[in-house]
Design an enzyme around this catalytic site. Sequence first.
Site, PDB file in Angstrom:
ATOM      1  N   ASP A 205      27.862 -20.186  -7.018  1.00 59.35           N
ATOM      2  CA  ASP A 205      26.555 -19.908  -7.442  1.00 59.35           C
ATOM      3  C   ASP A 205      25.560 -20.909  -6.470  1.00 59.35           C
ATOM      4  OD1 ASP A 205      24.495 -19.304  -9.643  1.00 59.35           O
ATOM      5  OD2 ASP A 205      24.095 -21.369  -9.648  1.00 59.35           O
ATOM      6  N   GLU A 247      26.992 -16.007  -3.893  1.00 61.68           N
ATOM      7  CA  GLU A 247      25.650 -15.713  -4.593  1.00 61.68           C
ATOM      8  C   GLU A 247      24.773 -16.186  -3.418  1.00 61.68           C
ATOM      9  OE1 GLU A 247      22.488 -16.203  -7.959  1.00 61.68           O
ATOM     10  OE2 GLU A 247      23.672 -17.839  -7.096  1.00 61.68           O
TER      11      GLU A 247
END
Length: 560
Positions: A205, A247
């Site tokens: 992330d 991401e």
Amino acid sequence: MTAVNRDPLWYKDVIIYEIPVKSFFDSNRDGIGDLPGLIGKLDYLVDLGVTALWLLPFTDSPLRDDGYDIRDYYNVYPHYGTLNDFQRFLDEAHLRGLRVITELVLNHTSNTHPWFVSARSSRSSPYRDYYVWSDTTEKYQGTRVIFSDSEKSNWTWEPKTRQYYWHRFFHHQPDLNFDNPKVQEELLNVVKFWFSLGVDGLRCDAVPYLFEREGTNCENLPETHAFMKRLRKEIDVQFPGRMLLAEANQWPQEVLEYFGNEDEFHMAYHFPLMPRLFIAIAQGNRKPIVDILDQTPQIPDSCQWAIFLRNHDELTLEMVTDQERDYLWSYYAKDSRMRLNIGIRRRLSPLMQNDRRKIDLMQSLLLTLPGTPILYYGDEIGMGDNIHLGDRNGVRTPMQWSSDKNGGFSRADPSSLYIPPIQNPVYGYQVVNVESQIRYPTSPLSVLRQMFQVRQSTRIFGRGTLTVIHSRNQKVFAYFREYGGEVALILNNLSDATESVYVDLSRFNGYVPVEMFSQTQFPLIRKARFHFTLSPYGFFWFHLRPPRSEKAGKKGKGNP
């Protein structure tokens, strides 16, 4: 039952299904989905045809950001189950041939994480340097505020120690200090822990924001790439065959750097492609898609794009122009409650006005464009959203399994559910659910399952090259996919009218187009230009087969 295959490039061929554990199935009647409930639905996922599961954060957290605010990297959030439950889920998924991808939140922790609780209590804390502190808010002035609708600064004042701490997201998510070697070791240990349990991949992330440097925008810095190379090297040695997914909500040219020389990430999201699919179908014109594909660089052979239509976040509009953003808001989110940050918080079916033709067309694009497709839970049955729920909860409602109480998600009292299921006349669980759709061959669930079967019958879509066909009719988006001597021809009608298109097939003289769903043969290619007619929002998937390899099929001209 079968075990997962050992192909090191497995991530190129899978279809990924994204699951929030809390939203899928509640096994203990507490109103919250859990890991035992997910185990009980694995056979449904196998039958659907997905081959990898991406679980949203399930480790311990105060859940102020749905689990992305980590309180403990090593333990499961109690309402979801235990670490033993997760191990059992992992083993059962692998027995069924399903890969498992979990979250790695690198950039920040919760402000309730023991590291930060200690760090904020005293400047002499051994964990003080695990985070980024400053006496003023003047540092890193060139850095944008990502959640500008809720955060006015990337700095928040800590009164006890009288300094500001740095955060790229919410103020309750302080950023870790990756300049501290101890922080790097901590996160490397987290990675090794989950891979040692048997996880197949980690979705990392917010990777562009790990480091801060004065005079920069604090994104995509060389130090970030150096850390990722170190992480990848250790994984390749200790856990060969595992995958890292980045991401990085950036332009393709910037994301290219995260593949490195095949020594950083295996996969990365193609964020700018997604909004342009929505622009193209709104305008009935292929140009937005073709333009972004033209801007997409070649990536290393072992690397792969991850592509999607919708997910657990808002439909992000960061990677579009101001004019395109205004257009998308006016077309898809007329009600201001449908908007969040710089995006649109809606599911696929409402965005497509519940038009089955448009929904199926969008799935056709998802499954045939270059990359590995990701399906958001519930989109296979056309679930709706609830714009009256706060933040992103409107697209995170309980999975709708049946028309029974709580949509078959839970036997709990409705008032104890984590959020209520959809109950409106169009998308309510009484109308839209798995049980009703699984019986009918033309339901959204059944059609998508068939599309998955066809995609999985060949490696063309996961590994092949793409060549756009620049026909005169801009409303038709057509392309060749080629891999290992196989050729597929894909045609998509982006408009609401019947469209005619001529495609130059001179390179495939003597081949036979075979429609991939019905295996119906079309006439032998004997002339340079081949004529196709597509119904409104219609599509064709063809195998172009050389005569010598042509298998017997039905004669005629049917439609997919």
